[in-house]
Design a protein around this motif. Structure first.
Motif, PDB file in Angstrom:
ATOM      1  N   GLU A 137       0.830  -1.205   0.000  1.00  0.00           N
ATOM      2  CA  GLU A 137       0.000   0.000   0.000  1.00  0.00           C
ATOM      3  C   GLU A 137       0.867   1.259   0.000  1.00  0.00           C
ATOM      4  N   ILE A 138       1.932   1.254   0.802  1.00  0.00           N
ATOM      5  CA  ILE A 138       2.844   2.401   0.861  1.00  0.00           C
ATOM      6  C   ILE A 138       3.502   2.624  -0.496  1.00  0.00           C
ATOM      7  N   ILE A 139       4.018   1.550  -1.087  1.00  0.00           N
ATOM      8  CA  ILE A 139       4.733   1.654  -2.364  1.00  0.00           C
ATOM      9  C   ILE A 139       3.809   2.178  -3.463  1.00  0.00           C
ATOM     10  N   GLU A 140       2.608   1.617  -3.539  1.00  0.00           N
ATOM     11  CA  GLU A 140       1.679   2.023  -4.595  1.00  0.00           C
ATOM     12  C   GLU A 140       1.180   3.449  -4.384  1.00  0.00           C
ATOM     13  N   ARG A 141       0.978   3.839  -3.134  1.00  0.00           N
ATOM     14  CA  ARG A 141       0.553   5.212  -2.853  1.00  0.00           C
ATOM     15  C   ARG A 141       1.646   6.209  -3.253  1.00  0.00           C
ATOM     16  N   LEU A 142       2.896   5.880  -2.912  1.00  0.00           N
ATOM     17  CA  LEU A 142       4.005   6.762  -3.273  1.00  0.00           C
ATOM     18  C   LEU A 142       4.157   6.866  -4.791  1.00  0.00           C
ATOM     19  N   HIS A 143       3.968   5.743  -5.477  1.00  0.00           N
ATOM     20  CA  HIS A 143       4.087   5.740  -6.939  1.00  0.00           C
ATOM     21  C   HIS A 143       3.046   6.650  -7.576  1.00  0.00           C
ATOM     22  N   ILE A 144       1.817   6.570  -7.104  1.00  0.00           N
ATOM     23  CA  ILE A 144       0.735   7.394  -7.662  1.00  0.00           C
ATOM     24  C   ILE A 144       0.968   8.869  -7.349  1.00  0.00           C
ATOM     25  N   ARG A 145       1.323   9.162  -6.095  1.00  0.00           N
ATOM     26  CA  ARG A 145       1.524  10.553  -5.679  1.00  0.00           C
ATOM     27  C   ARG A 145       2.690  11.213  -6.411  1.00  0.00           C
ATOM     28  N   SER A 146       3.667  10.430  -6.820  1.00  0.00           N
ATOM     29  CA  SER A 146       4.872  11.003  -7.430  1.00  0.00           C
ATOM     30  C   SER A 146       4.857  10.926  -8.956  1.00  0.00           C
ATOM     31  N   ALA A 147       3.713  10.577  -9.533  1.00  0.00           N
ATOM     32  CA  ALA A 147       3.648  10.418 -10.993  1.00  0.00           C
ATOM     33  C   ALA A 147       4.097  11.677 -11.720  1.00  0.00           C
ATOM     34  N   HIS A 148       3.772  12.840 -11.168  1.00  0.00           N
ATOM     35  CA  HIS A 148       4.112  14.107 -11.818  1.00  0.00           C
ATOM     36  C   HIS A 148       5.627  14.296 -11.947  1.00  0.00           C
ATOM     37  N   LYS A 149       6.409  13.609 -11.101  1.00  0.00           N
ATOM     38  CA  LYS A 149       7.867  13.739 -11.166  1.00  0.00           C
ATOM     39  C   LYS A 149       8.456  12.999 -12.364  1.00  0.00           C
ATOM     40  N   ARG A 150       7.734  11.997 -12.839  1.00  0.00           N
ATOM     41  CA  ARG A 150       8.247  11.157 -13.925  1.00  0.00           C
ATOM     42  C   ARG A 150       7.647  11.507 -15.277  1.00  0.00           C
ATOM     43  N   GLU A 151       6.656  12.362 -15.281  1.00  0.00           N
ATOM     44  CA  GLU A 151       5.942  12.669 -16.523  1.00  0.00           C
ATOM     45  C   GLU A 151       6.364  14.030 -17.070  1.00  0.00           C
ATOM     46  N   ALA A 152       6.110  14.223 -18.339  1.00  0.00           N
ATOM     47  CA  ALA A 152       6.395  15.518 -18.956  1.00  0.00           C
ATOM     48  C   ALA A 152       5.533  16.597 -18.314  1.00  0.00           C
TER      49      ALA A 152
END
Length: 247
Positions: free
Chosen positions: A224-239
Motif C-alpha cells: 500500500e505504501i509503495i503504490e501510494r508513493l508511486h501514484i503521488r509522485s507520478a508528476h515527477k516522472r511525466e512531462a
C-alpha cells in the motif's frame, strides 16, 4: 555484473556521441548510488569526468565517505560548500513569509531540504555548462518508482544510468566496482537532517521495494505504501503538462 557495467559504460559513451557533450559530472554524496555512478562515468570518460561534493549542513562522515569514493575511483573532484548559500536564501524566504504571517511551520523541514537539493542541482549545471558536460543522475529503480527524489533537485539531471537497477543490484555493482565497504554497508540516507534515513522516511525498506518491483509478494501494508508513493509522485516522472490550444 561485468556485462551490466560494460553495457552501462557503452551507453554513457553513446550519450556523449549523441549529445556532442564532452564529459560527465555527478554530485558525490558519500552514498551508494552516487559512488557507483562516479565509478561508471570515470570508466566511460576517464579524462572528462568530474565528481562534485556539495555539503550543506552535511554530516562530516558523509563528506569523508565522498572523499574516499573520489580517491577510490580516481575521478577529478571539486568541493562546493553551499551551506551559507542555503542559509541566506532560506532565511530570506522565511523572513518574508513570517512578515506576511503566511509561513507554514509544518512544511519548514521539507521545504528547507528540497531547497538543498535544488541548490545542488543548480551548482552541478553551472559547472557542467563550464565544461560542456552532462549532469548524471543517481536514482535507482526503487527511488524512481516511489518518487524518492526532489523534483528539479536530484531529479534534475540529463541522464539516468541506474534507473533500471534495484537497490540490491546497485549494491552488487558497487562491490564489483570496489566501492569502499563503509559506503556499501551503511544505511542509505539523503543526509537531510540528524538521524534521517531513506527507509524511515519512505516507510518501508529497499529490500521490500525491490521485491515488489520484481513481482514478488510483499506485506500488504508495504504494498500500500509503495503504490501510494508511486501514484503521488507520478508528476515527477511525466512531462510537464502543457495547454493545447484549439485549432
Amino acid at each position: 555484473m561485468e556485462k551490466q557495467v560494460n553495457d552501462i559504460v557503452a551507453w554513457l559513451q553513446e550519450q556523449l556521441s549523441m549529445t556532442e557533450a564532452k564529459g560527465f559530472v555527478v554530485g558525490v554524496s558519500g552514498g551508494l548510488d552516487s559512488a557507483v555512478v562516479a565509478n561508471l562515468i570515470k570508466l566511460a570518460a576517464p579524462n572528462n569526468s568530474l565528481g562534485i561534493l556539495l555539503p550543506i549542513y552535511s554530516n562530516p562522515q558523509s563528506m569523508e565517505h565522498g572523499k574516499k569514493v573520489v580517491e577510490q575511483c580516481g575521478i577529478e573532484s571539486l568541493t562546493l560548500d553551499l551551506t551559507k548559500t542555503h542559509e541566506l536564501m532560506y532565511s530570506l524566504i522565511k523572513e518574508q513569509l513570517m512578515e506576511k504571517k503566511t509561513f507554514n511551520e509544518s512544511k519548514d523541514r521539507i521545504a528547507g531540504a528540497n531547497l538543498r537539493a535544488r541548490l545542488r542541482m543548480s551548482a552541478l549545471y553551472t559547472v557542467a555548462t563550464n565544461f560542456d558536460y552532462l549532469v548524471v543522475g543517481t536514482d535507482n529503480m526503487a527511488e524512481y518508482y516511489t518518487g524518492y527524489f526532489t523534483k528539479y533537485g536530484d531529479g534534475g539531471v540529463d541522464i539516468l544510468p541506474l534507473v533500471e537497477f534495484t537497490k540490491s543490484e546497485v549494491r552488487e555493482m558497487a562491490k564489483y566496482l570496489e566501492v569502499p565497504e563503509e559506503v556499501i554497508s551503511k544505511a542509505p540516507s539523503a543526509d537531510l537532517w540528524e538521524d534521517q534515513t531513506d527507509e524511515k522516511e519512505i516507510g518501508t525498506t529497499y529490500d521490500i521495494i525491490d521485491s515488489y518491483l520484481k513481482g514478488e509478494e510483499v506485506p500488504s501494508k508495504d504494498k500500500e505504501i509503495i503504490e501510494r508513493l508511486h501514484i503521488r509522485s507520478a508528476h515527477k516522472r511525466e512531462a510537464i503538462p502543457s495547454f493545447k490550444r484549439s485549432k
